[in-house]
Design an enzyme around this catalytic site. Structure first.
Site, PDB file in Angstrom:
ATOM      1  N   CYS A 105      26.211  11.248  -2.110  1.00 59.65           N
ATOM      2  CA  CYS A 105      27.492  10.910  -2.050  1.00 59.65           C
ATOM      3  C   CYS A 105      27.421   9.579  -1.892  1.00 59.65           C
ATOM      4  CB  CYS A 105      28.097  11.507  -0.463  1.00 59.65           C
ATOM      5  SG  CYS A 105      27.846  13.347  -0.874  1.00 59.65           S
TER       6      CYS A 105
ATOM      7  N   GLU B 248      -1.902 -10.682 -10.291  1.00 58.82           N
ATOM      8  CA  GLU B 248      -1.467  -9.611  -9.612  1.00 58.82           C
ATOM      9  C   GLU B 248      -0.323  -8.701 -10.001  1.00 58.82           C
ATOM     10  OE1 GLU B 248       0.636 -11.923  -6.634  1.00 58.82           O
ATOM     11  OE2 GLU B 248      -1.115 -12.533  -5.529  1.00 58.82           O
ATOM     12  N   PRO B 249      -0.758  -7.930 -11.252  1.00 57.45           N
ATOM     13  CA  PRO B 249       0.372  -6.996 -11.926  1.00 57.45           C
ATOM     14  C   PRO B 249       0.565  -5.895 -10.826  1.00 57.45           C
ATOM     15  CG  PRO B 249      -1.929  -6.767 -12.910  1.00 57.45           C
ATOM     16  CD  PRO B 249      -2.039  -7.937 -11.841  1.00 57.45           C
ATOM     17  N   GLY B 250       1.881  -5.283 -11.147  1.00 52.19           N
ATOM     18  CA  GLY B 250       2.290  -4.147 -10.430  1.00 52.19           C
ATOM     19  C   GLY B 250       2.698  -3.357 -11.529  1.00 52.19           C
TER      20      GLY B 250
HETATM   21  C1  LIG Z   1       5.633  -7.607  -6.294  1.00 52.32           C
HETATM   22  C2  LIG Z   1       4.649  -8.692  -6.438  1.00 52.32           C
HETATM   23  C3  LIG Z   1       3.708  -8.472  -7.507  1.00 52.32           C
HETATM   24  C4  LIG Z   1       3.897  -7.592  -8.666  1.00 52.32           C
HETATM   25  O1  LIG Z   1       5.148  -7.808  -9.344  1.00 52.32           O
HETATM   26  P1  LIG Z   1       5.292  -6.837 -10.854  1.00 52.32           P
HETATM   27  O2  LIG Z   1       6.764  -7.544 -11.401  1.00 52.32           O
HETATM   28  O3  LIG Z   1       5.567  -5.553 -10.178  1.00 52.32           O
HETATM   29  O4  LIG Z   1       4.171  -6.971 -11.645  1.00 52.32           O
HETATM   30  C5  LIG Z   1       2.832  -9.533  -7.562  1.00 52.32           C
HETATM   31  N1  LIG Z   1       2.667 -10.410  -6.557  1.00 52.32           N
HETATM   32  C6  LIG Z   1       3.345 -10.438  -5.536  1.00 52.32           C
HETATM   33  C7  LIG Z   1       3.072 -11.305  -4.597  1.00 52.32           C
HETATM   34  C8  LIG Z   1       4.410  -9.437  -5.395  1.00 52.32           C
HETATM   35  O5  LIG Z   1       5.285  -9.569  -4.225  1.00 52.32           O
END
Ligand SMILES: *Cc1c(COP(=O)(O)O)cnc(C)c1O
Length: 410
Positions: A337, A268-270
């Site tokens: 601010c 699950e990469p973000g």
């Molecule tokens: C935020 C999150 C991710 C992604 O994490 P990154 O550090 O952005 O890759 C993956 N899985 C879950 C469950 C998350 O909450």
């Protein structure tokens, strides 16, 4: 982004032209960069078919989600609203993994009704889930392996004090709940935080998951979450996904053999997909010399990009308007601010009032964490796709700020 003929460009689109057309501050995303990151992750695991679920919270714009959908991946969401956003982008419910934390059972039920894949992160909800659905609705279980991983305790989610996941030490209890309610667990999940450096940590996590997996005979997938680290400054060590692919891939094959079936490997990469693709363009409003430093005050602040203030995150900053200028030392601060510093003691090509600065690594947790603090508008977003700049979110207006306010007669 590249410097060509004295101007910074993405896919041939000049950043200064983007500002001319859409004004500042503006988030700009390079679609090609997102696609190459995705490709490198897929290549790292070569012939093993991994399933990628983009963590939508990193950057939740629907056009970005559509790009992910076009690339054939799924999505991981943490709220019903993110799920609705994903549906709008064209994802099928079964390609959406719902991984909320500390939500009520109502929200879980809503997820079930929408047809999402449900990931459950505590025993109380799992019990309620079992009472209501028995084995009619399969689910995934989020475990907490109690491994300290990630950059610091704010972004690490798997350590002992973390609120995320079901403790690995509660396994006997977890199994009893699953058995007595006849719950069909089809996935095991761990996400131990952001910025995990090396393959070894992943392997450690994997070994824990493999050990637990033997107690769940109906598994279809194991989700290793995320934690891929990207470079924020020159010389930063980043996660070597090829190394990870080789080592984790091998360990997974061995596990599947002993499990007796081939399972799917999920991630699950973000940040890994969108961080480096994003540039936040701001304008220098004022150069202010004090006894301590030379401040560049810009037309943005912690309301638009929170990471430097919230996580002490380092974001590289550069002067887009003056690529050949003499380098000088500045502190770049916002107009809010509060003490909202984007960076101290940074060497930039000489900054003049009116110059455009680019803040790098702004694709992940930039716009998605933005607010209206100080009653400022949230910025516009632009995606560079196939050599063209597309507006994918308009800058807010006064109407947006007033929208839900109820003005009473006094
Ligand atoms: C935020 C999150 C991710 C992604 O994490 P990154 O550090 O952005 O890759 C993956 N899985 C879950 C469950 C998350 O909450």
């Amino acid at each position: 982004m590249e410097l060509k003929n004295n101007s910074y460009q993405i896919q041939g689109v000049k950043l200064l032209d983007v500002v001319k057309e859409f004004d500042s501050p503006v988030y700009v995303y390079d679609a090609d960069k997102i696609i190459t990151q995705l490709q490198s992750l897929k290549n790292a695991f070569s012939d093993r078919k991994i399933r990628i679920k983009y963590a939508a919270k990193a950057l939740t714009n629907i056009s970005i989600l559509k790009l992910m959908k076009q690339q054939g991946i799924g999505v991981d969401v943490v709220s019903i609203q993110e799920a609705q956003m994903a549906l709008k982008a064209g994802f099928k419910p079964q390609d959406i993994l719902f991984t909320p934390n500390c939500v009520s059972f109502d929200e879980i039920q809503e997820g079930v009704e929408m047809g999402l894949v449900i990931n459950i992160d505590n025993i109380s909800i799992l019990e309620q889930f079992g009472h209501k659905y028995h084995n009619k609705v399969p689910c995934c279980v989020r475990l907490n392996p109690h491994i300290m991983a990630g950059g610091n305790t704010k972004i690490s989610t798997g350590h002992v004090d973390s609120k995320f996941g079901i403790s690995i030490y509660q396994l006997p209890h977890l199994l009893r709940v699953v058995k007595t309610n006849n719950i069909e667990v089809v996935g095991l999940h761990m996400h131990t935080g952001s910025d995990i450096l090396d393959a070894e940590i992943f392997l450690k996590i994997a070994e824990i998951l493999f050990g637990v997996a033997r107690d769940f005979p109906n598994l279809q997938f194991i989700d290793f979450g995320s934690g891929f680290k990207v470079g924020y400054k020159q010389g930063d060590i980043t996660t070597n996904v090829y190394d990870l692919g080789v080592k984790l891939g091998k360990a997974f094959d061995t596990f599947c053999e002993s499990y007796g079936r081939k399972l799917e490997m999920w991630f699950e990469p973000g940040k890994y997909l969108v961080s480096e693709a994003g540039y936040f363009l701001v304008r220098s409003n004022v150069i202010k010399t004090t006894p301590a430093t030379v401040f560049v005050g810009v037309d943005s602040g912690m309301n638009h990009l929170m990471r430097p203030m919230m996580y002490d995150a380092y974001h590289e900053i550069m002067n887009v308007s003056n690529p050949k200028g003499t380098q000088r030392v500045y502190s770049i601060v916002g107009y809010i601010c509060e003490t909202d510093s984007f960076g101290w003691d940074r060497k930039l090509n000489e900054v003049r009032e009116g110059d455009i600065l680019a803040i790098k690594n702004a694709g992940a947790y930039g716009f998605s964490m933005a607010s209206n603090y100080n009653s400022r508008f949230r910025p516009a977003e632009v995606m560079i796709y196939k050599g063209k700049a597309h507006l994918i979110r308009e800058r807010e207006t006064m109407d947006d700020l007033l929208k839900n306010q109820v003005v009473i007669d006094l």
